[in-house]
Design a protein around this motif. Structure first.
Motif, mmCIF file in Angstrom:
data_model
loop_
_atom_site.group_PDB
_atom_site.id
_atom_site.type_symbol
_atom_site.label_atom_id
_atom_site.label_comp_id
_atom_site.label_asym_id
_atom_site.label_seq_id
_atom_site.Cartn_x
_atom_site.Cartn_y
_atom_site.Cartn_z
ATOM 1 N N ASN A 121 -2.069 58.910 -56.541
ATOM 2 C CA ASN A 121 -0.506 59.319 -56.465
ATOM 3 C C ASN A 121 -0.095 59.222 -57.830
ATOM 4 O O ASN A 121 -0.249 58.058 -58.486
ATOM 5 C CB ASN A 121 0.322 58.811 -55.446
ATOM 6 C CG ASN A 121 1.667 59.495 -55.283
ATOM 7 O OD1 ASN A 121 2.182 59.548 -56.068
ATOM 8 N ND2 ASN A 121 1.966 59.676 -54.220
ATOM 9 N N PRO A 122 0.369 60.273 -58.568
ATOM 10 C CA PRO A 122 1.028 59.963 -59.932
ATOM 11 C C PRO A 122 1.991 58.824 -60.188
ATOM 12 O O PRO A 122 2.279 58.509 -61.231
ATOM 13 C CB PRO A 122 1.634 61.414 -60.125
ATOM 14 C CG PRO A 122 0.835 62.702 -59.469
ATOM 15 C CD PRO A 122 0.567 61.568 -57.991
ATOM 16 N N LYS A 123 2.580 58.572 -59.007
ATOM 17 C CA LYS A 123 3.417 57.285 -58.935
ATOM 18 C C LYS A 123 2.887 55.990 -59.088
ATOM 19 O O LYS A 123 3.556 54.924 -59.369
ATOM 20 C CB LYS A 123 4.531 57.438 -58.050
ATOM 21 C CG LYS A 123 5.528 58.499 -57.808
ATOM 22 C CD LYS A 123 6.329 58.415 -56.746
ATOM 23 C CE LYS A 123 5.912 58.804 -55.412
ATOM 24 N NZ LYS A 123 6.783 59.020 -54.401
ATOM 25 N N ASP A 146 -6.760 66.619 -59.739
ATOM 26 C CA ASP A 146 -6.239 67.156 -60.893
ATOM 27 C C ASP A 146 -4.892 66.565 -61.233
ATOM 28 O O ASP A 146 -4.481 66.437 -62.532
ATOM 29 C CB ASP A 146 -6.024 68.713 -60.704
ATOM 30 C CG ASP A 146 -5.703 69.533 -61.854
ATOM 31 O OD1 ASP A 146 -6.093 69.345 -62.879
ATOM 32 O OD2 ASP A 146 -4.481 69.883 -61.916
ATOM 33 N N GLU A 147 -3.822 66.214 -60.441
ATOM 34 C CA GLU A 147 -2.714 65.714 -60.659
ATOM 35 C C GLU A 147 -2.719 64.273 -61.075
ATOM 36 O O GLU A 147 -2.270 63.793 -62.177
ATOM 37 C CB GLU A 147 -1.859 65.512 -59.635
ATOM 38 C CG GLU A 147 -1.313 67.093 -59.032
ATOM 39 C CD GLU A 147 -0.194 66.878 -58.195
ATOM 40 O OE1 GLU A 147 0.218 65.657 -57.436
ATOM 41 O OE2 GLU A 147 0.207 68.085 -57.411
ATOM 42 N N ALA A 148 -3.604 63.409 -60.642
ATOM 43 C CA ALA A 148 -4.065 62.125 -60.784
ATOM 44 C C ALA A 148 -4.524 62.216 -62.402
ATOM 45 O O ALA A 148 -4.076 61.355 -63.290
ATOM 46 C CB ALA A 148 -4.891 61.404 -60.205
ATOM 47 N N LYS A 149 -5.419 62.977 -62.673
ATOM 48 C CA LYS A 149 -6.172 63.185 -64.041
ATOM 49 C C LYS A 149 -5.168 63.427 -65.082
ATOM 50 O O LYS A 149 -5.053 63.128 -66.251
ATOM 51 C CB LYS A 149 -7.153 64.330 -64.047
ATOM 52 C CG LYS A 149 -8.176 64.492 -65.456
ATOM 53 C CD LYS A 149 -9.048 65.328 -65.295
ATOM 54 C CE LYS A 149 -9.901 65.603 -66.680
ATOM 55 N NZ LYS A 149 -10.753 66.730 -66.544
ATOM 56 N N LYS A 150 -4.268 64.534 -64.915
ATOM 57 C CA LYS A 150 -3.060 64.671 -65.727
ATOM 58 C C LYS A 150 -2.290 63.598 -66.061
ATOM 59 O O LYS A 150 -1.876 63.252 -67.186
ATOM 60 C CB LYS A 150 -2.420 66.125 -65.172
ATOM 61 C CG LYS A 150 -3.028 67.145 -65.395
ATOM 62 C CD LYS A 150 -2.125 68.278 -64.608
ATOM 63 C CE LYS A 150 -2.646 69.861 -64.582
ATOM 64 N NZ LYS A 150 -2.086 70.974 -63.981
ATOM 65 N N THR A 151 -1.853 62.691 -65.026
ATOM 66 C CA THR A 151 -0.983 61.725 -65.246
ATOM 67 C C THR A 151 -1.780 60.539 -66.159
ATOM 68 O O THR A 151 -1.183 60.020 -66.802
ATOM 69 C CB THR A 151 -0.579 60.911 -63.817
ATOM 70 O OG1 THR A 151 0.194 61.910 -62.820
ATOM 71 C CG2 THR A 151 0.325 59.864 -64.052
ATOM 72 N N ALA A 152 -3.270 60.413 -65.907
ATOM 73 C CA ALA A 152 -3.861 59.478 -66.645
ATOM 74 C C ALA A 152 -4.097 59.847 -67.918
ATOM 75 O O ALA A 152 -3.813 58.898 -69.039
ATOM 76 C CB ALA A 152 -5.307 59.380 -65.864
#
Length: 296
Positions: free
Chosen positions: A161-163, A119-125
């Protein structure tokens, strides 16, 4: 009290202190000699088959007796027994922190944790300004590399990872087959079997194969640690770097930006830093790909 009396008192105190130190040194020296003699005797006897050294051996008894004698001598001499100084734990604390970081990176991922990571990766992408796409990957091994559970969980955490590459619009999902890339943990001698360009010393990417060299996975490189890196950050860097090739990047496509600046992710940091600092994540200037996968 006159100055002469004070001087005499001071001299007497110094003499007593000197005598106490002398007594302690003599006891320590005598004790060391006893231990040496007993150790040699036990070793010699054992070597000719006369005895085996049980846990309550003569050497252990000598150690106990010597300790008692030392405490008695200290008490009788009036000298104060000083507790040993506390060791500097900075090194141990650093090692413990590095191990905790490594353990956290490879910790088992349950369904709830995996959903949170994705979910975090998708939001970042989706917020990257790039076209959000999904790359699928398979996990494989080649050679004697042991259990790969922590390897697989580390790859999942690093890639999503969002980074990392989600900032370029890419998310990653592990699959069983039909993968865009296969991320393999391989024994060093297996690397050249993928290509003559692959070395037993480093990790490599050939086509859809991302091959992580176990030698580096287990030990990184010396200069990484010398510049303040940990094994966890090295593993992060090498996964991002090699998968970066699958996204369209090449080695050293961007030079070090200057002394003390973070190294570009695609710089061959395992080989050199050129004055840059270690860096496991893509720089802003590296946030592009030529990969066109399934929509997120």
């Amino acid at each position: 009290m006159g100055s002469a009396d004070m001087n005499r008192t001071s001299r007497r105190r110094r003499r007593k202190a000197t005598q106490r130190r002398f007594i302690i040194r003599r006891i320590i020296a005598a004790g060391a000699a006893v231990l040496l003699v007993v150790g040699v005797a036990v070793s010699t006897a054992a070597s000719i088959g006369h005895i085996t050294a049980p846990q309550d051996s003569a050497e252990a008894t000598a150690n106990i007796d010597f300790t008692k004698a030392l405490h008695m001598a200290l008490a009788n001499s009036g000298a104060e027994e000083t507790a040993p100084s506390e060791p500097n734990d900075d090194g141990n604390d650093t090692k413990d922190a590095a191990q905790r970081e490594l353990d956290a990176l490879g910790a088992p991922i349950d369904d709830a944790e995996r959903a949170r990571i994705y979910d975090e990766a998708k939001k970042t992408a989706e917020g990257s300004g790039q076209q959000p796409t999904k790359m699928t990957y398979c996990i494989a091994t080649n050679g004697d590399v042991g259990d790969t559970s922590a390897f697989a969980d580390t790859v999942d955490r690093v890639l999503n990872n969002p980074k990392g590459w989600p900032r370029a619009g890419v998310t990653f999902a592990q699959a069983e087959s039909g993968c865009d890339v296969t991320v393999t943990l391989a024994a060093p001698e297996k690397l050249p079997t993928y290509s003559t360009y692959c070395s037993t010393e480093y990790s490599c990417r050939v086509g859809s194969d991302v091959i992580i060299n176990r030698k580096r996975w287990d030990g990184a490189v010396d200069h990484w640690f010398e510049h303040g890196g940990t094994l966890a950050t090295y593993r992060t860097m090498v996964i991002n770097h090699e998968v970066g090739h699958a996204l369209g990047h090449i080695d050293n496509e961007q030079a070090c930006g200057g002394e003390g600046r973070p190294a570009p992710l695609m710089q061959e940091q395992s080989m050199f830093l050129n004055g840059c600092t270690i860096n496991p994540w893509p720089l802003d200037s590296e946030l592009w790909t030529t990969f066109y996968g399934a929509p997120v």
